[in-house]
Design an enzyme around this catalytic site. Sequence first.
Site, PDB file in Angstrom:
ATOM      1  CG  ASP A 135      -0.308  -0.440   2.506  1.00 56.33           C
ATOM      2  OD1 ASP A 135       0.933  -0.445   2.577  1.00 56.33           O
ATOM      3  OD2 ASP A 135      -1.030  -0.777   3.453  1.00 56.33           O
ATOM      4  CG  HIS A 143      -5.838  -2.163   8.806  1.00 54.25           C
ATOM      5  ND1 HIS A 143      -6.034  -0.845   9.155  1.00 54.25           N
ATOM      6  CD2 HIS A 143      -4.492  -2.342   8.859  1.00 54.25           C
ATOM      7  CE1 HIS A 143      -4.880  -0.263   9.386  1.00 54.25           C
ATOM      8  NE2 HIS A 143      -3.915  -1.158   9.225  1.00 54.25           N
TER       9      HIS A 143
END
Length: 266
Positions: A67, A138
Amino acid sequence: MRLLIRRDGAAVSAEAARIVQDAMASLDYPVLGLSTGRTVTGLYQELSRSHAAGELDFSRVTTFNLDEYVDLGPDHPSSFARFMHVELFSKINLDPSRINVPDGLAPDLEAHCLDYEALIQSSGGIDLQILGIGTDGHIAFNEPGSSLGSRTRLKALTDETRRQNASSFGREEKVPRVAITMGVGTILEARSCLLLAIGRDKAAAIRDSIEGPVTSQITASALQLHPNVTVVIDEDAAHLLRRRSYYAQVEEAELEMANRSTPAER
Ligand code: GLP
């Protein structure tokens, strides 16, 4: 799911480094999925040390980071691209053309996400995906509610995540609100996954991910659906697990079976 509980963060990093090195040794052209955050810095130090000692060659390795923050480029001190350069890339012999980090400055972000997925595919897929976990459970930036089939895309960050990651920005208000992230579905396609967690602030997320139901509210719980996951955590991150002692027994039994000589060896 293999669950290994280690004494402290240093022991987690050492175990994780062994797993990464074994995976690299078994492959001609390893493709590694990489994570950022405090949790993985010890692992990257171990890998850098092994490389400096002449024990680990990265020249055939391809990497894909999970990410990146939207609007941050490699020159921004808080970008994940910068983090990777400082913590790992500058210390090992990766071919720069084999390094892939989502580009937070891409002019067409949606097209970039599609291209990133295609690049993972054309590289043959990820052999080993390294993962940390957020306090909200997450993986990558797949915040609660992310589809378990999601692909690389843009995701708005929760206030909890922005608070958790504020230290590298100085102030929470400076943390970007949106990131590019591999999806849960992308991560589940890796041939194997290595999830790391260190510290008491991760204990609830680890309990919910490992012993709770599979739910998009805790995206790390989707790893229960993957056939080849190793979780390495320290005692602090493990302290809320109900079946802790059983996990230790499983590890002992696995060791015993591995040490058993085959009839041909006797
Ligand atoms: C960020 C990253 C995650 C990482 C998490 C944990 O949210 N997107 O991939 O797992 O941070 O960070 P830390 O290891 O610093 O607790």
